[in-house]
Design a protein around this motif. Structure first.
Motif, short mmCIF file in Angstrom:
data_model
loop_
_atom_site.label_atom_id
_atom_site.label_comp_id
_atom_site.label_asym_id
_atom_site.label_seq_id
_atom_site.Cartn_x
_atom_site.Cartn_y
_atom_site.Cartn_z
N LEU A 174 40.94 30.24 42.21
CA LEU A 174 41.39 28.86 42.32
C LEU A 174 40.68 28.06 43.40
N SER A 175 40.17 28.74 44.42
CA SER A 175 39.63 28.02 45.59
C SER A 175 38.43 27.15 45.25
N SER A 176 37.62 27.55 44.27
CA SER A 176 36.43 26.77 43.92
C SER A 176 36.71 25.71 42.87
N ARG A 177 37.93 25.65 42.39
CA ARG A 177 38.28 24.67 41.36
C ARG A 177 38.62 23.32 41.98
N ARG A 227 45.05 26.52 49.00
CA ARG A 227 45.39 25.14 49.36
C ARG A 227 45.61 24.27 48.14
N LYS A 228 46.21 24.87 47.12
CA LYS A 228 46.62 24.13 45.94
C LYS A 228 48.14 23.92 45.98
N THR A 274 35.03 34.81 49.85
CA THR A 274 34.57 35.10 51.20
C THR A 274 35.28 34.25 52.24
N ASP A 275 35.76 33.06 51.83
CA ASP A 275 36.42 32.19 52.80
C ASP A 275 37.94 32.37 52.79
N ILE A 276 38.44 33.28 51.96
CA ILE A 276 39.88 33.56 51.94
C ILE A 276 40.05 35.08 52.01
N ASN A 277 39.92 35.63 53.21
CA ASN A 277 40.08 37.08 53.35
C ASN A 277 41.42 37.44 53.98
N GLU A 278 42.22 36.43 54.29
CA GLU A 278 43.56 36.68 54.81
C GLU A 278 44.47 35.58 54.30
N ILE A 279 45.69 35.94 53.98
CA ILE A 279 46.63 34.97 53.42
C ILE A 279 47.36 34.28 54.55
#
Length: 352
Positions: free
Chosen positions: A43-46, A72-73, A117-122
């Motif tokens: 979802l992050s690249s959408r 961040r949706k 790569t930019d979301i390695n932790e919640i």
């Protein structure tokens, strides 16, 4: 309050991975974190912002919800069947699904999607929000935003209310994951108590006999009303119902389903939990007791709710209340012409 919400704290890599979040299928804290990161990666690249969900798997639905927040949706939760999504398609930008939904602008879950790569932790904030839709007082869908901070507050209240009764057993549910009631009691509360969740929805009573262990059961008046007493093999230690009051015959069936007593909650999508009550005798109409931190200011013309779970300072209730004491009451019906049949609300004004 800390900026870190309960979900991101529970899913922190520093926590023990051996804890099971879901049973049947078995999904550990580590497994679930990976599923959340998979969803966040997709979802992050959408470019779309508001993400709706349609998942056959309760486990993937939960992971998609957390993953969307991590990306961040704004998750948009629509309870019920596909027809609700089709009817409300203008209220979301993209549907995330594990099957072909037949709805335009869908994104299929990719099991082997690498973690972003930019979301390695919640990392989630108490200010992060999601969107629900309720029929409200008009019988038409009404958008309601909830924050993770509100959900954390409700988890603390419900843990205080029911934690001693629920702590030793897994949670199972007959309710739709995309409904606030289910999200609160079959996801947030188990996480707050560190309890596992039965990963399959119990949409018919026969499925209860598949669970070979004591459970907390999150259900509804419709399920309890339709419960078949001939079903054996279930072991319900704690039964919670919401979505409408249980009448005498319903309470009788509920006590067969769970002889330890029936707990009900009164609340709404807009307000969260307001009050609770317990039945141990089907013939007695037990008054509702407001939950910790919640107050009701009552006059002859209206009842105003003061609650830490509200986005606004106060909320005028849509029901007639007969106050037994400052903290307890009986429900005397709605002020408007909305009736509930099963899990659906209908406007008598519109029908007329």
């Amino acid at each position: 309050m800390s900026d870190t919400t309960l979900l991101s704290s529970w899913l922190s890599p520093e926590k023990g991975d051996e804890v099971l979040l879901f049973l049947h299928p078995n999904v550990s804290r580590r497994n679930f974190r990976k599923l959340c990161l998979t969803a966040a990666s997709q979802l992050s690249s959408r470019p779309e912002k508001v993400i709706a969900f349609s998942f056959n798997s309760r486990v993937l639905a939960a992971a998609a919800f957390v993953g969307a927040l991590a990306a961040r949706k704004i998750p948009a939760l629509f309870s019920g069947k596909r027809t609700n999504l089709v009817r409300m398609k203008d209220c979301f930008d993209l549907i995330f699904t594990d099957h072909n939904s037949g709805i335009e602008k869908q994104l299929l879950w990719q099991k082997d999607s690498p973690s972003a790569t930019d979301i390695n932790e919640i990392k989630l904030s108490t200010e992060d929000k999601f969107l629900l839709f309720t029929s409200g007082s008009t019988g038409k869908p009404k958008a309601v935003f909830k924050t993770l901070g509100q959900m954390d507050k409700e988890a603390r209240i419900t843990s205080q209310l029911f934690g001693n009764l629920c702590r030793d057993y897994a949670f199972a549910s007959s309710t739709d994951f995309c409904h606030l009631y289910a999200l609160t009691f079959s996801f947030w509360l188990p996480i707050a108590l560190n309890n596992p969740i039965w990963g399959e929805s119990i949409f018919v009573c026969d499925l209860l006999s598949k669970i070979q262990q004591p459970i907390n059961f999150i259900s509804s008046p419709t399920f309890i009303r339709n419960f078949d007493p001939s079903v054996i093999g279930h072991d319900v230690r704690f039964l919670l119902s919401a979505g409408g009051p249980l009448f005498s015959k319903d309470r009788q069936k509920g006590l067969y389903l769970c002889p330890y007593g029936i707990h009900e909650i009164y609340g709404s999508t807009e307000t969260g939990i307001i009050a609770s009550r317990r039945h141990s005798d089907s013939s007695i109409e037990t008054p509702w007791q407001t939950v910790p931190g919640v107050k009701i200011e009552h006059t002859d013309s209206c009842s105003t709710l003061i609650s830490p779970l509200l986005s606004e300072v106060s909320f005028e209730l849509e029901d007639h209340l007969d106050m037994v004491s400052p903290n307890s009451f009986l429900l005397k019906g709605r002020k408007d012409k909305i009736i509930k049949i099963g899990e659906k609300r209908f406007s008598l004004t519109e029908i007329e």
